[in-house]
Enzyme design. Sequence first.
Site, PDB file in Angstrom:
ATOM      1  N   GLU A  53       0.990  -1.338  -0.090  1.00  0.00           N
ATOM      2  CA  GLU A  53      -0.035  -0.014  -0.075  1.00  0.00           C
ATOM      3  C   GLU A  53       0.967   1.167  -0.065  1.00  0.00           C
ATOM      4  O   GLU A  53       1.705   1.251   0.734  1.00  0.00           O
ATOM      5  CB  GLU A  53      -0.930   0.072   1.215  1.00  0.00           C
ATOM      6  CG  GLU A  53      -1.871   1.303   1.098  1.00  0.00           C
ATOM      7  CD  GLU A  53      -2.639   1.210   2.381  1.00  0.00           C
ATOM      8  OE1 GLU A  53      -2.637   0.612   3.267  1.00  0.00           O
ATOM      9  OE2 GLU A  53      -3.657   2.258   2.400  1.00  0.00           O
ATOM     10  N   GLY A  93       2.881   2.305  11.177  1.00  0.00           N
ATOM     11  CA  GLY A  93       2.859   1.147  12.264  1.00  0.00           C
ATOM     12  C   GLY A  93       2.430  -0.062  12.189  1.00  0.00           C
ATOM     13  O   GLY A  93       3.099  -0.896  12.267  1.00  0.00           O
ATOM     14  N   MET A 138       0.392  -2.845   8.802  1.00  0.00           N
ATOM     15  CA  MET A 138      -0.655  -2.862   7.354  1.00  0.00           C
ATOM     16  C   MET A 138      -1.463  -4.104   7.203  1.00  0.00           C
ATOM     17  O   MET A 138      -1.206  -5.151   7.950  1.00  0.00           O
ATOM     18  CB  MET A 138       0.470  -2.907   6.234  1.00  0.00           C
ATOM     19  CG  MET A 138      -0.115  -3.202   4.958  1.00  0.00           C
ATOM     20  SD  MET A 138      -0.969  -1.571   4.468  1.00  0.00           S
ATOM     21  CE  MET A 138      -2.091  -2.428   3.258  1.00  0.00           C
ATOM     22  N   GLU A 139      -2.708  -3.913   6.817  1.00  0.00           N
ATOM     23  CA  GLU A 139      -3.736  -4.995   6.820  1.00  0.00           C
ATOM     24  C   GLU A 139      -3.703  -5.899   5.693  1.00  0.00           C
ATOM     25  O   GLU A 139      -4.989  -6.395   5.615  1.00  0.00           O
ATOM     26  CB  GLU A 139      -5.025  -4.135   6.911  1.00  0.00           C
ATOM     27  CG  GLU A 139      -5.467  -3.217   5.676  1.00  0.00           C
ATOM     28  CD  GLU A 139      -4.960  -1.937   5.471  1.00  0.00           C
ATOM     29  OE1 GLU A 139      -4.015  -1.572   6.111  1.00  0.00           O
ATOM     30  OE2 GLU A 139      -5.636  -1.172   4.649  1.00  0.00           O
ATOM     31  N   GLU A 188      -5.890  -2.999  12.474  1.00  0.00           N
ATOM     32  CA  GLU A 188      -5.457  -3.614  11.462  1.00  0.00           C
ATOM     33  C   GLU A 188      -6.535  -4.980  11.325  1.00  0.00           C
ATOM     34  O   GLU A 188      -7.061  -5.258  10.057  1.00  0.00           O
ATOM     35  CB  GLU A 188      -3.870  -4.197  11.358  1.00  0.00           C
ATOM     36  CG  GLU A 188      -3.174  -3.017  11.518  1.00  0.00           C
ATOM     37  CD  GLU A 188      -3.136  -1.955  10.645  1.00  0.00           C
ATOM     38  OE1 GLU A 188      -3.492  -2.037   9.505  1.00  0.00           O
ATOM     39  OE2 GLU A 188      -2.716  -0.869  11.041  1.00  0.00           O
ATOM     40  N   GLU A 200      -9.994   4.350   6.105  1.00  0.00           N
ATOM     41  CA  GLU A 200      -9.215   4.775   7.228  1.00  0.00           C
ATOM     42  C   GLU A 200      -9.783   5.585   8.050  1.00  0.00           C
ATOM     43  O   GLU A 200      -9.814   5.267   9.332  1.00  0.00           O
ATOM     44  CB  GLU A 200      -7.821   5.532   6.678  1.00  0.00           C
ATOM     45  CG  GLU A 200      -6.763   4.707   5.998  1.00  0.00           C
ATOM     46  CD  GLU A 200      -6.167   3.460   6.659  1.00  0.00           C
ATOM     47  OE1 GLU A 200      -6.402   3.236   7.798  1.00  0.00           O
ATOM     48  OE2 GLU A 200      -5.494   2.635   5.978  1.00  0.00           O
TER      49      GLU A 200
END
Length: 882
Positions: free
Chosen positions: A126, A266, A268-269, A303, A325
Amino acid sequence: MSQAPTREPVYLKDYRPPAFLTPEIELDFVLEPEATLVTSRQTFRRNPKGEGRELVLFGENQDLLALTLNGAPLPPERWRKESDRIVLLDPPDEFTLEVRSRIDPAANTALMGLYISNGVFCTQCEPEGFRRITYFQDRPDVMARYRVRIEADRSACPVLLSNGNPIDRGDLPGGRHWALWEDPFPKPSYLFALVAGDLACLEDEFTTRSGRKVQLRLYSEAANIGQCHHALASLKKAMKWDEDRYGLEYDLDLFQIVAVNDFNFGAMENKGLNIFNTSATLARADTSTDFDFMNVERVIAHEYFHNWTGDRVTCRDWFQLTLKEGLTVFRDQQFSADMHSPGVKRIGDVVFIRDVQFAEDAGPLAHPIRPDRYIEINNFYTATVYQKGAEVIRMLHTLLGEETYRKGIDLYFQRHDGQAVTCEDFVQAMADASGRDLGQFMRWYSQAGTPELEVRRRFDPDRQALTLEIAQRTPPTPGQEEKLPFHIPIRMGLIGRDGTPRRLQLEGENEPKGTERVLELTEPAQRFTFIGLEGGEPVPSLLRGFSAPVKLDAGYSDDELAHLMAHDTDDFVRWDAGQRLASNVLLALVGDHAAGRAPSTLDRRLIDAFAKSLDRAGEDPAFAARMLSLPSSSYLGQQMQVIDVEGIRFALDLARRELGRSLHGAWLAAYRANTDEGPFSIDTAAIARRSLKNLALAYLAYARDEEGQALVRTQYARADNMTDCLSALRLITETGMPESEAALASFYEKWEKEPLVVNKWFSLQAMIEDEAAPERVEHLMAHPAFTWSNPNRVRALLGSFAMMNLVGFHRRDGAGYRLLTDKVLELDRRNPQVAARLLSALGRWRRFDEHRQSLMRAELERVVATPGLSRDSYEIASKSLA
Ligand code: TRP
Ligand code: ZN
């Protein structure tokens, strides 16, 4: 392979559906640090909704080795290659394309695409990292089913992971092995992930409410696995919460999380395979603060929640980023509120919005939560898109109420599961579920800037009626001179002179309806008259829970603020009344300082207010810690015409010292009452007590007497947890106690093997607000533990300095600006994303005095003039100058 970056903006209005669909992709990786071979086999089908004959496949930072269409090499006249893409000129309506390319993960310092962190291969796709792995229509509205084969050296990479389910694995000659993964859910390329390395694993299981068993696996380097238990426990809480609050269940049999050291963000999903920064994963009492524990829980939940809000329903294009988001931040805020104290959580979120997002909204980089153009999308992962985006979802929740909001969410998933959609689609589901017209509400998506509300009050004692006239105005932002009125929910109540809530009856209503309601402001100015107010003029309690991201001026007197602090039922309003009172006092001090008067005493009103809060501190220590914290220098600065660096510093120093001195006994009592003997606990109540205890310790240290310093010393020596240890160390250095150097040295020596603790050590020194800060930071950059390759470390030192050290960064001679610019330019060649973010610290230059303005502007001009500058940094610097 570097190429001149294009600097042309991309526009939302230019969106066109993709020319082709890519239902399937097979990826084959032969992993080698310096030369990884990637083969992708994609099926294409012409999109009935697409336009044009050409197919554009983006690709960067790779050597294209072979290209075949339906098994045959593509003749040169059927395609062309450009610096960042290949274009197939008139491909058939259905075909298979095979692309072979070679990439160099070891040389990937931007940490986008496939890279190596401490020997572990990992990916970050991303927003547009997948194009650094293979040629692809790398845009979120192209959703494919992935089948991934990974081959690697068995001893270097015993663990081979990708999204979805493990299908098969096997050994190969020469000490190599392979694994095959398949993800049944079609997904956009930004959710692709691969991890390969020597990782330890923590395993658990979660049974969904429909009885399915989900395997949970958390991977990290072996040395860190003991610090992963909190993250795993947090994951299970998040899974349960999403079922309970949103009716959302996990959808695969396996959920994996991998923690890596080097990461731009931080976490990532990626579908079924979240990748995390160790800073958002690891937690252990001796190495992590209470803030870290809460942060891990929050990010793990964030996440995980993306699995539905982001992965199952994704964004049509990157302008829609807030669709996933904003909504997911709102969900993680609700989660944290439910896990801990809702009032305290809300105050923390408001502090962030005001300190960071309001500042962004007031500067040259202001943008709506859905921008309509960008040069580099990486620059739009901002407080506005995330946190203000969450405020917009919260306002919908406030306007619709919990039950109808849930209906809207359900309808959103019913309509759009498996799709890539827009913010309109989301709001439409909310409108349809509620029957409400949300047309005007949509302006929150397109207009930037923080609305300013002015409230005029008139009480008519004869009619026992209070009229509130509320006006809204939004200042201009770049490219948006004129603003239309917003649809603003104002949650409110009225507090009687006797301290009790009044019942609320608007003119024209037959009877009162409760003691709290939501006013809806839609016009530039509107009047609301409350009647039946026996017992005299009440004090309005407005914007309860911070029901809208606005600035509110209600013209409160000091007495009214004290009344709200003492009697309101809403935690946010009580706290905010205290902040207003403190701001009034501090801003007056700044004014005195500027006028050449330097008072040595503090306004009694602030001391009295603090004394009262301290009296009640036992009721709710975490809330008390918030009540007893002064407004930040960022928030104070925003309330000045010209940010007065020295004035803010003077006012905060004086207030802290005088509050410490005049309430010495009460601080001491609070310190003692909230010191827990017995074993360390991380539960909410224990965290609350530590927060108040350490705040009390700070005021005792600010008083700079022997007793306070002795307490700090003892706490530093005896602390059995990082919260207490770091609080004490910070006070030792901040107040310049004689053992400052020795304490820093012993701290480093004790923790040099724990990178996350070493970050705290760097950060703490970067934040000491003194004149020597620029030299100290420069000196620390030469420390053997400093490295450019780890974003956490860079942020700990440079980020803390530029964003959190007002006096040091803004030193009058410009040394801070020069240092930041020199270092950002160095970093820009390695990691533009992180560099550009640091650069935004110079963006607010217009808010300072002329001398500082010219120094900051000169640095920005130097950035823009730098040859080979990244698109990321170019966008930030050029927009800052515009
Ligand atoms: N989607 C991630 C999140 O908010 C954000 C993110 C992770 C990201 N890594 C990134 C954004 C790299 C830009 C670049 O949860
Ligand atoms: Zn997110």
